[in-house]
Design a protein around this motif. Sequence first.
Motif, PDB file in Angstrom:
ATOM      1  N   ASP A 145      11.193  48.787  10.073  1.00  0.00           N
ATOM      2  CA  ASP A 145      11.341  49.482   8.775  1.00  0.00           C
ATOM      3  C   ASP A 145      10.018  49.377   8.020  1.00  0.00           C
ATOM      4  O   ASP A 145       9.517  50.356   7.468  1.00  0.00           O
ATOM      5  CB  ASP A 145      12.399  48.782   7.902  1.00  0.00           C
ATOM      6  N   LEU A 178      12.465  54.800   8.301  1.00  0.00           N
ATOM      7  CA  LEU A 178      13.158  54.543   9.572  1.00  0.00           C
ATOM      8  C   LEU A 178      14.651  54.565   9.292  1.00  0.00           C
ATOM      9  O   LEU A 178      15.205  53.635   8.711  1.00  0.00           O
ATOM     10  CB  LEU A 178      12.725  53.203  10.173  1.00  0.00           C
ATOM     11  N   ASP A 179      15.265  55.654   9.681  1.00  0.00           N
ATOM     12  CA  ASP A 179      16.702  55.835   9.450  1.00  0.00           C
ATOM     13  C   ASP A 179      17.486  55.348  10.665  1.00  0.00           C
ATOM     14  O   ASP A 179      17.107  55.624  11.801  1.00  0.00           O
ATOM     15  CB  ASP A 179      16.986  57.321   9.208  1.00  0.00           C
TER      16      ASP A 179
HETATM   17 MN    MN Z   1      15.861  53.489   6.571  1.00  0.00          MN
END
Ligand code: MN
Length: 339
Positions: free
Chosen positions: A71, A118-119
């Motif tokens: 992340d 960052l999913d």
């Molecule tokens: Mn995320």
Amino acid sequence: MPQGVMTLARYILSRQDTFPDNTGEFSNVMLLIGVAAKTIAWELRRAGLVEDALGLTGEINVQGEQVRKLDDYANEVFLKTFQDTGLVCTIVSEELEGPEHLMQPCTPGSYALLVDPLDGSSNVDMNINTGSIFAIQRRRFCGDDEADLLQAGRKQVAAGYILYGPSTILTFTTGHGVHMFTLDAAIGEFVLSAQSLTIPERGTYYSVNQGNSRRWQPWLRTFLDYLQTEDKASKRPYSLRYVGSLAADIHRTLLIGGIFLYPSDTKSPKGKLRLLYEAAPMAMLLEQAQGQAITDQGEAILDIEPSQIHQRVSVIMGSPYEVGLAQKFLQQSKVPVLG
Ligand code: MN
Ligand code: AHG
Ligand code: MN
């Protein structure tokens, strides 16, 4: 003469007249998003081989969620990609408490990038699809005023996602349809793989974290029960598909139709997904692809006037048929029971 490949750069440069400005500035923003995507995709691909790339940082972000090292990495990539370029004035990120001003002062008309770097990062250590989600807005006023970033989704000048999967895919819209590019590793370029995408009118999948069902409003349980009930004529039961990475779940929904839901529940009364850099960009993509995106109160996600940069919202999005069905169940639940 051979046609040559339609790279992202060629596509963008040849269609500058459909972009928010005609000066080339916005084209460069999109090209740099492509560079950030390639950088993150490369790091994700080798993360399992690199010491100290996976796992948690030990930090808790402004959302109250555990931060993974990747992340942090993806967040840094977006910040550094735009640093000193003069292209993006402000970055709002899931991983940053407040807006990061890359230019001082911001001028009206300059761009703001709102990003989930960052999913689906809870999937990242297991080599399951993740993504990045972004929206681009225009700054309306000068200065550092956070209120300037609280713009309804309809005001987004562009939105998109990157999917990190077996291939890396960049999907975006500037309000003129939805276009998809696939990273061709041989030439290190995103190459056009689908133009003016439309979502199927109806699908066969529903996508939701079913584990939360006992926390949902009753009408949602009734609706899901309907989707699961056998009826050949109306092509039921639907099948369940849920990755737990929004970018992956919306990518599938965009391509083959159906419905994605992350409703509010007793644990997350406002919903879980973030409006500015998850729900609103996906809603713009879906509407541009002839799909629909509403809250579990029936409001169009793109019409919501945000009040906070990290605000959460409930989400129901996908094909017109299934979102329409959800709306009927919602309406039905509002009809008073007489007698
Ligand atoms: Mn995320
Ligand atoms: P992020 O990793 O950026 O915090 O996003 C996670 C989001 C989204 O990708 C996904 O749709 C949803 O959280 C999954 O949540 P559950 O694990 O509660 O199903
Ligand atoms: Mn996310």
